[in-house]
Design a protein around this motif. Structure first.
Motif, PDB file in Angstrom:
ATOM      1  N   TYR A   1       7.206  -4.775  -4.071  1.00 39.49           N
ATOM      2  CA  TYR A   1       7.020  -3.336  -3.828  1.00 39.49           C
ATOM      3  C   TYR A   1       8.196  -2.779  -3.019  1.00 39.49           C
ATOM      4  CZ  TYR A   1       2.175  -2.746  -5.538  1.00 39.49           C
ATOM      5  OH  TYR A   1       1.051  -2.637  -6.308  1.00 39.49           O
TER       6      TYR A   1
ATOM      7  N   ASN B   1      -1.671   5.304  -2.561  1.00 41.68           N
ATOM      8  CA  ASN B   1      -2.055   3.913  -2.309  1.00 41.68           C
ATOM      9  C   ASN B   1      -2.070   3.195  -3.657  1.00 41.68           C
ATOM     10  OD1 ASN B   1      -2.524   4.749   0.311  1.00 41.68           O
ATOM     11  ND2 ASN B   1      -4.745   4.900   0.073  1.00 41.68           N
ATOM     12  N   ARG B   2      -1.428   2.037  -3.759  1.00 40.77           N
ATOM     13  CA  ARG B   2      -1.398   1.335  -5.046  1.00 40.77           C
ATOM     14  C   ARG B   2      -1.608  -0.171  -4.872  1.00 40.77           C
ATOM     15  NH1 ARG B   2      -2.071   5.705  -6.315  1.00 40.77           N
ATOM     16  NH2 ARG B   2      -1.096   6.943  -7.948  1.00 40.77           N
ATOM     17  N   TYR B   3      -2.371  -0.735  -5.810  1.00 42.36           N
ATOM     18  CA  TYR B   3      -2.700  -2.169  -5.733  1.00 42.36           C
ATOM     19  C   TYR B   3      -2.452  -2.880  -7.059  1.00 42.36           C
ATOM     20  CZ  TYR B   3      -4.511  -1.276  -1.100  1.00 42.36           C
ATOM     21  OH  TYR B   3      -4.600  -0.954   0.229  1.00 42.36           O
TER      22      TYR B   3
ATOM     23  N   LEU C   1       4.008  -0.195 -11.692  1.00 44.57           N
ATOM     24  CA  LEU C   1       4.288   0.546 -10.450  1.00 44.57           C
ATOM     25  C   LEU C   1       5.561   1.368 -10.596  1.00 44.57           C
ATOM     26  CD1 LEU C   1       3.731   0.993  -7.323  1.00 44.57           C
ATOM     27  CD2 LEU C   1       5.487  -0.751  -6.986  1.00 44.57           C
TER      28      LEU C   1
ATOM     29  N   PHE D   1      -0.196  -0.746   0.147  1.00 42.62           N
ATOM     30  CA  PHE D   1      -0.054  -1.763  -0.901  1.00 42.62           C
ATOM     31  C   PHE D   1      -0.195  -3.092  -0.189  1.00 42.62           C
ATOM     32  CE2 PHE D   1       4.391  -3.131   0.090  1.00 42.62           C
ATOM     33  CZ  PHE D   1       4.753  -2.108   0.966  1.00 42.62           C
TER      34      PHE D   1
END
Ligand code: BDP
Length: 592
Positions: free
Chosen positions: A534, A467-469, A486, A506
């Motif tokens: 993304y 999970n990436r923000y 990222l 995201f």
């Protein structure tokens, strides 16, 4: 654990409806005999969350009692009668006519008890179920943890996760009958050999002896075989020539009828829809039926106004329509198992599922005993989840946890390099993942990592799920910088781990109707740009196996200073399922 069904042999009675309800904040009900009737009941809908049905119960998570009466038709006499609860969050205890028949810990998974010996056949029967959802550090998911990353979340009620800790009986309660000698379980696994589909069926029965008749059919074919039970177990392989394989493009289901035959009599029968398909990982790809597949879709929640986390069938149908409309082929049951009705719908509609255990927000800053207790709970929940969902062709991967926090989480948040981790924590996931693979070698296994998750943990899985923000919780408003970090991290993860990588979350909180040019945080434009950035990064990387946006729809959270009005606004649909700008962008992109 078989989904209950009505057929020529078995009976089914849905107890959903308006029940009696009373909270028991001091735990006095059992001693006061509430299992036989509630002194001051108010009405409540089952299924549903109590927090949505009564304003003064919004934040109440303590003990509460549900009760109702029922009669059993004389025609059920001679059978075994079971009471089955689809989900009660978190702990439930069940009484029939004042006798305690059992209890269950952990929400989102079904439990059942044989109540035959406590039934009255000539009289009304009284059912009482007590439920509580106290947030405790020793539960899975944990709550009331305090400190570290949990202090940052600062949510009321004090869940260790970012969704409202809805409580109550969330799925239907069924009574069903089975014959004295009955089919206890059916396990179906499939393989493909050229154009032949091999369907392996294992049947377990309550008694022993007799034979098992299997009939597998669709519009074009019909196959039958009979096999003797070896004790209580029978096994057969059905070879389906020119098998029509199950896939999102063609979610073809065969109907399998299992009959238990003893002394020439059909004593029990169970029907289930099955799909013939295989799942594997090879190199950088997830393979479905031997072909690479890219997962496009969402993390979701079971969440809606008024029904809370209660099963809401019109909403389910609506959501599957929207998943099709937007061109998604998959979702993750973030952050707990969804209803069995959802899983059946996924089989039928051709949606691929990452099936997640309720283990969200695990942490390691506690005593060895507490960690061992948590591991036991995680194992029990994986056992119960696999027992429930093992026959769904839609389920392709188990997720054993979402964002478990490594011990030194805060230091890891700040670092852009993978840091080593205490091997003790790695052993926790080694054990949990080994158990999952032992229980079901036919599917993939993952855990979904937060920024800073040790590579040692990802190394245990089949697909690196993260999970990436970037661009939201960090580099907010500076999307270019976020995307640079990222892409650097994706490449590093892939070269370190050499497996397919998937971003399972995201997204950007987006207030519907908020617009800005140039785009800025919270605006619909920013959500579009962030998601596009993304998705472009993934498209440029052949090792990426899937992209799941956070979230399908806006959803309810606890109150907190990052959650306007108690909502997470990262949905591409609003909570009432209106598309934001991002939904139109995705529809174009995913249908292209
Ligand atoms: C992730 C969590 C998810 C949250 C999301 C967010 O997995 O449950 O809702 O962040 O903050 O870390 O929106």
């Amino acid at each position: 654990m078989l989904y209950p069904q009505q057929n020529e042999v078995r009976n089914l009675f849905d107890l959903s409806g308006i029940w009696d309800f009373q909270i028991d904040p001091h735990g006095a009900g059992e001693a006061a005999g509430w299992s036989g009737g509630l002194p001051d009941a108010q009405p409540i809908a089952v299924p549903g969350s109590w927090n949505e049905q009564y304003g003064d119960l919004r934040d109440y998570l303590g003990l509460a009692w549900y009760a109702r009466s029922f009669c059993i038709p004389a025609a059920w006499q001679g059978s075994r009668v079971r009471l089955r609860v689809g989900s009660a969050v978190y702990r439930a205890e069940v009484w029939i006519n004042g006798h305690k028949v059992g209890d269950h810990d952990g929400g989102h998974l079904p439990f059942e008890f044989d109540i035959t010996d406590h039934l009255r056949w000539d009289h009304e029967n009284h059912l009482a179920i007590s439920v509580e959802n106290e947030l405790k550090p020793t539960r899975v998911p944990p709550g009331n943890v305090g400190g570290g990353a949990f202090a940052l979340m600062g949510s009321y009620p004090a869940a260790s996760y970012d969704f409202f800790p809805y409580a109550g009986i969330h799925r239907p309660v069924y009574l069903y009958s089975v014959p004295q000698q009955h089919i206890e379980d059916v396990t179906v696994t499939t393989e493909i050999d050229g154009s032949t589909g091999q369907v392996r069926v294992v049947v377990a029965q309550s008694g022993s002896g007799g034979s098992c008749h299997l009939h597998l059919k669709d519009d074009a074919s019909s196959l039958e075989t009979a096999v003797e039970f070896d004790g209580s177990r029978a096994e057969a392989i059905l070879d389906v020539a020119n098998a029509r394989l199950w896939s999102p493009a063609d979610p073809h289901l065969y109907q399998l009828t299992v009959s238990l035959i003893d002394d020439g009599l059909h004593v029990d029968r169970y029907r289930l829809d099955i799909g013939i398909r295989t799942v594997a990982v090879k190199g950088d790809h997830i393979l479905l039926n031997g072909e690479p597949i890219f997962l496009k879709g969402f993390g979701r929640h079971e969440d809606f106004a008024v029904s809370g986390r209660g099963l809401n069938l019109p909403l389910m149908v609506k959501d599957y329509g929207l998943l099709k409309w937007i061109g998604a082929n998959s979702y993750r049951t973030s952050h707990y198992p969804y209803s069995e009705e959802e899983m059946r719908m996924a089989d039928r509609e051709g949606i691929l599922i990452i099936d997640e255990s309720p283990a969200v927000g695990l942490f390691f800053e506690s005593s060895d005993d507490d960690i061992a207790t948590r591991l036991d709970l995680c194992k029990t929940q994986m056992r119960e989840l696999i027992r429930r969902d093992k026959n769904h062709p839609s389920v392709i991967m188990w997720s054993v946890a979402n964002e478990p926090f490594p011990p030194d989480m805060m230091r890891r948040f700040a670092s852009h390099e993978p840091l080593p981790v205490d091997p003790k924590t790695t052993r926790f996931f080694e054990e949990l993942i080994r158990l999952t693979r032992d229980l079901d070698p036919s599917r993939l296994v993952t855990l979904v990592g937060i920024h800073g998750t040790p590579n040692d943990w990802h190394a245990l899985t089949d697909v690196v799920c993260i999970n990436r923000y970037y661009g939201w919780y960090s580099q907010g408003g500076q999307l270019d910088q976020g995307l640079a970090l990222l892409t650097r991290e994706l490449d590093a993860l892939h070269s370190a781990l050499g497996k397919p990588v998937m971003i399972c979350e995201f997204g950007a909180d987006t207030i519907p109707g908020a617009h800005a040019e140039p785009a800025e945080l919270w605006s619909e434009e920013y959500q579009v740009l962030m998601l596009e950035g993304y998705l472009d990064a993934a498209d440029a990387r052949p090792f990426m196996a899937g992209m799941h946006i956070w979230n399908f729809a806006d959803f309810k959270t606890g109150q907190g200073n990052r959650r306007v009005g108690g909502y997470n606004y990262k949905g591409v649909f609003t909570r009432d399922r209106r598309p934001k700008m991002a939904a139109h962008m995705l529809k174009k992109r995913w249908n292209a």
